[in-house]
Structures are given as structure tokens and as C-alpha cells.
Scaffold this active site. Structure first.
Site, mmCIF file in Angstrom:
data_model
loop_
_atom_site.group_PDB
_atom_site.id
_atom_site.type_symbol
_atom_site.label_atom_id
_atom_site.label_comp_id
_atom_site.label_asym_id
_atom_site.label_seq_id
_atom_site.Cartn_x
_atom_site.Cartn_y
_atom_site.Cartn_z
ATOM 1 N N LYS A 8 -37.424 13.502 -70.364
ATOM 2 C CA LYS A 8 -36.045 14.000 -70.547
ATOM 3 C C LYS A 8 -35.837 14.426 -71.990
ATOM 4 C CE LYS A 8 -34.080 10.519 -73.103
ATOM 5 N NZ LYS A 8 -33.794 10.652 -74.508
ATOM 6 N N ASP A 133 -32.573 3.823 -70.326
ATOM 7 C CA ASP A 133 -32.766 5.202 -69.851
ATOM 8 C C ASP A 133 -33.415 5.269 -68.465
ATOM 9 O OD1 ASP A 133 -31.711 6.314 -72.124
ATOM 10 O OD2 ASP A 133 -33.651 6.729 -73.069
HETATM 11 O O1 C5P Z 1 -32.623 -0.513 -73.186
HETATM 12 P P1 C5P Z 1 -33.824 -0.340 -74.036
HETATM 13 O O2 C5P Z 1 -34.748 -1.530 -73.980
HETATM 14 O O3 C5P Z 1 -34.553 0.940 -73.782
HETATM 15 O O4 C5P Z 1 -33.301 -0.254 -75.532
HETATM 16 C C1 C5P Z 1 -34.135 -0.446 -76.646
HETATM 17 C C2 C5P Z 1 -33.275 -0.871 -77.819
HETATM 18 O O5 C5P Z 1 -32.408 0.193 -78.213
HETATM 19 C C3 C5P Z 1 -32.347 -2.029 -77.506
HETATM 20 O O6 C5P Z 1 -32.961 -3.275 -77.763
HETATM 21 C C4 C5P Z 1 -31.202 -1.790 -78.442
HETATM 22 O O7 C5P Z 1 -31.521 -2.267 -79.740
HETATM 23 C C5 C5P Z 1 -31.127 -0.289 -78.550
HETATM 24 N N1 C5P Z 1 -30.119 0.320 -77.655
HETATM 25 C C6 C5P Z 1 -28.781 0.203 -78.001
HETATM 26 N N2 C5P Z 1 -27.823 0.789 -77.202
HETATM 27 C C7 C5P Z 1 -28.182 1.473 -76.096
HETATM 28 C C8 C5P Z 1 -29.539 1.608 -75.730
HETATM 29 C C9 C5P Z 1 -30.474 0.992 -76.549
HETATM 30 O O8 C5P Z 1 -28.436 -0.414 -79.012
HETATM 31 N N3 C5P Z 1 -27.218 2.036 -75.356
#
Ligand code: C5P
Length: 279
Positions: A8, A133
Site C-alpha cells: 500500500k 495496517d
Molecule cells: O500496530 P503496529 O504494531 O503496526 O504499530 C507499530 C508501532 O507504531 C506501535 O507500537 C506504535 O508505537 C506506533 N503506532 C501508533 N499509532 C498508530 C499505529 C502505530 O503510535 N495508529
């Protein structure tokens, strides 16, 4: 079973505020593109085995595909194992959702393979446990994504567009990128790009591309800044960093123009891709 997992890009990414749970509240337009990884999935007696054509990719619980497979097998109480070979083309730590889309494709494929008949909504719910995502990657296409990225709303599909994507050597950790968020009020409005997409006007879409992470990353990272300056020095409808970086893409309405840019960019950047929107 063989499945494709599509990357994406962000056409728009606005960080609204930091939430109590530590995540950030977002308002984004996400778009699937035809750059993809391929997953080969087989049933085995027990356990989870991950293989990958690229070195430095973790093959244990740190891999999103492992996480997705483990979650699926546990939640569905399936007393069986899977072996998954990932043929990776999407660069990692690039803002292209490479890990997320592989996890999403794993959940969709296992649901089919084991005939567990989970609805798309149930799959998206499971997907969010793997990453923010991943729910988008289950659906794909052109979507507005709010919340952590999991609250998906339909918008008009992007008119057929071409993208040249370059991934500079520098990588950006998503966690680090979010830690740079500062709450300065900005005058940014997602409505303009939604309108541009509805009117199928690629030039207008290109003028309204926006990614707040650019403000935190580009001034401080020489390599990423140079990559953007380089890509934006050719004819295009718009040019933007995707997600928390480090990949940069240029948007084109003309395949001929995109091919010309790709041919030049490929000589400078090993990780350079020509792809189109996927709806
Ligand atoms: O959800 P995911 O594990 O992909 O996110 C990785 C990191 O990115 C999270 O630990 C967080 O620190 C940050 N994040 C965030 N807000 C979001 C998505 C991700 O702060 N909406």
C-alpha cells in the site's frame, strides 16, 4: 496454496493526536498497488515454519506472518501446522505495509485452506491483533482509514494511476517516527483529496497528497530528502513519502511518463519499482 500480498501507499496521512493507549489517532487515505509479495502455504503436521528469500527477515514470532498464523491456528483451535515460504519483493521498513500485507494474506489464505468460513469482519478483527495496517490489507483498494488505521470507510476508487517507488538505503522504524509527533495545529483537510478522487482528476489528487511524517523525517534525514528531491525532479502529478517512510513515490496519469522516470530512477536506486493502483 499460493497467494499474492499487495503493498500500500498513503495518499494522505494526518496524525490527529496521541491516545491514552499509546497509539495515535489517524486520518488517512490508503491505496493498494500492484507491487506484491508471494506466499506459498502448505499444511504440515504441527508447528509453524517460515522461510523467506531475503536474509535479515526474522523467521520466528517477530515475523508478522508467524504471528498471523499462530493467532489463526490458536483462535480456530486447529490442531495442525503450516509451512509458509515468503517470496519478498516489497522492501521492509519502507512505509509500504510489507509485513502487514503478508500477515493479511496469511489470514485470508488460512481461512480458505481450512474452510473456517470467517467473515471479512472477523478476519479484520483478528488482523488488528497483528498490527494497525493489517485490517486495511485484508480489504485493499482505496480506503479512508481512521482510528489506529482499522476503521475503514469506502471512498471512490482511485482512477487508474501509475507509481514509481524508490526505497533509499535508510530505513525508518514506525515506532520512532511516531515518537516525533508534535501537536502543532495544522490547517490540513482530507476533504480536498477525497473530492479530487471522486472527480477522477489525477492532477488535482497529486496536488493534495499529504503525509505529516514528512515534516518529522525529511528535514532530518539526508538520504530520504535526497531521494524525494531526485524523484520530484522529473515530471509527475505529485510526489510523497509513504507511511512513516522511507519509501518515496511519484504519481503519474501517463504510463509512458512513469516508465521514463522508472528507467532513470532504476539506475540510481536498486530498490525501485514501477506499479499501478489496484482496486
Ligand atoms: O500496530 P503496529 O504494531 O503496526 O504499530 C507499530 C508501532 O507504531 C506501535 O507500537 C506504535 O508505537 C506506533 N503506532 C501508533 N499509532 C498508530 C499505529 C502505530 O503510535 N495508529
Amino acid at each position: 496454496m499460493k497467494v499474492k500480498a499487495y503493498a500500500k501507499i498513503n495518499l494522505f496521512l494526518d496524525i490527529l493526536h496521541k491516545r491514552q493507549d499509546g497509539y495515535h489517532e489517524l486520518d488517512m487515505i490508503m491505496q493498494s498497488v500492484t507491487l506484491y509479495d508471494t506466499l506459498h502455504i502448505k499444511k504440515i503436521k504441527s508447528g509453524i515454519i517460515i522461510k523467506c528469500n531475503k536474509p535479515l527477515i526474522p523467521l520466528d514470532q517477530a515475523n508478522t506472518v508467524y504471528k498471523a498464523a499462530e493467532l489463526f491456528l490458536t483462535e480456530q483451535q486447529l490442531n495442525i501446522g503450516v509451512s509458509i515460504r515468503i517470496d519478498k519483493k516489497i522492501p521492509v521498513e519502507a512505509g509500504l505495509a510489507g509485513g502487514s500485507t503478508d500477515a493479511a494474506a496469511t489470514l485470508v489464505a488460512l481461512n480458505r485452506m481450512f474452510e473456517t468460513k470467517l467473515s471479512e469482519k472477523q478476519l479484520r478483527h483478528m488482523a488488528l491483533k497483528v498490527g494497525s495496517d493489517v485490517p486495511f490489507c485484508i480489504e485493499g483498494g482505496t480506503k479512508r482509514a481512521k482510528g489506529r488505521g482499522e476503521l475503514l470507510e469506502k471512498v471512490s476508487p482511485l482512477p487508474k494511476s501509475y507509481f514509481v517507488i524508490i526505497k533509499p538505503h535508510a530505513s525508518v522504524s514506525t515506532k520512532y517516527a511516531y515518537s516525533l509527533f508534535d501537536r502543532t495545529k495544522k490547517n490540513i483537510n482530507i476533504a480536498r483529496i477525497i473530492k479530487a478522487i471522486e472527480s477522477k482528476d489525477i492532477s488535482h489528487i497529486g496536488k493534495n497528497l499529504y503525509n505529516e511524517f514528512e515534516d518529522y523525517i525529511i528535514p532530518y534525514n539526508y538520504e530520504i530528502r535526497k531521494a524525494k528531491e531526485f524523484l520530484d525532479s522529473f515530471d509527475n502529478e505529485g510526489c510523497l513519502m509513504t507511511g512513516s517512510g522511507s519509501a518515496i513515490y511519484s504519481l503519474h496519469s501517463s504510463l509512458k511518463q512513469a516508465k521514463e522516470v522508472y528507467t532513470i530512477a532504476k539506475k540510481k536506486y536498486k530498490d525501485c519499482f514501477l506499479c499501478q493502483s489496484k482496486n
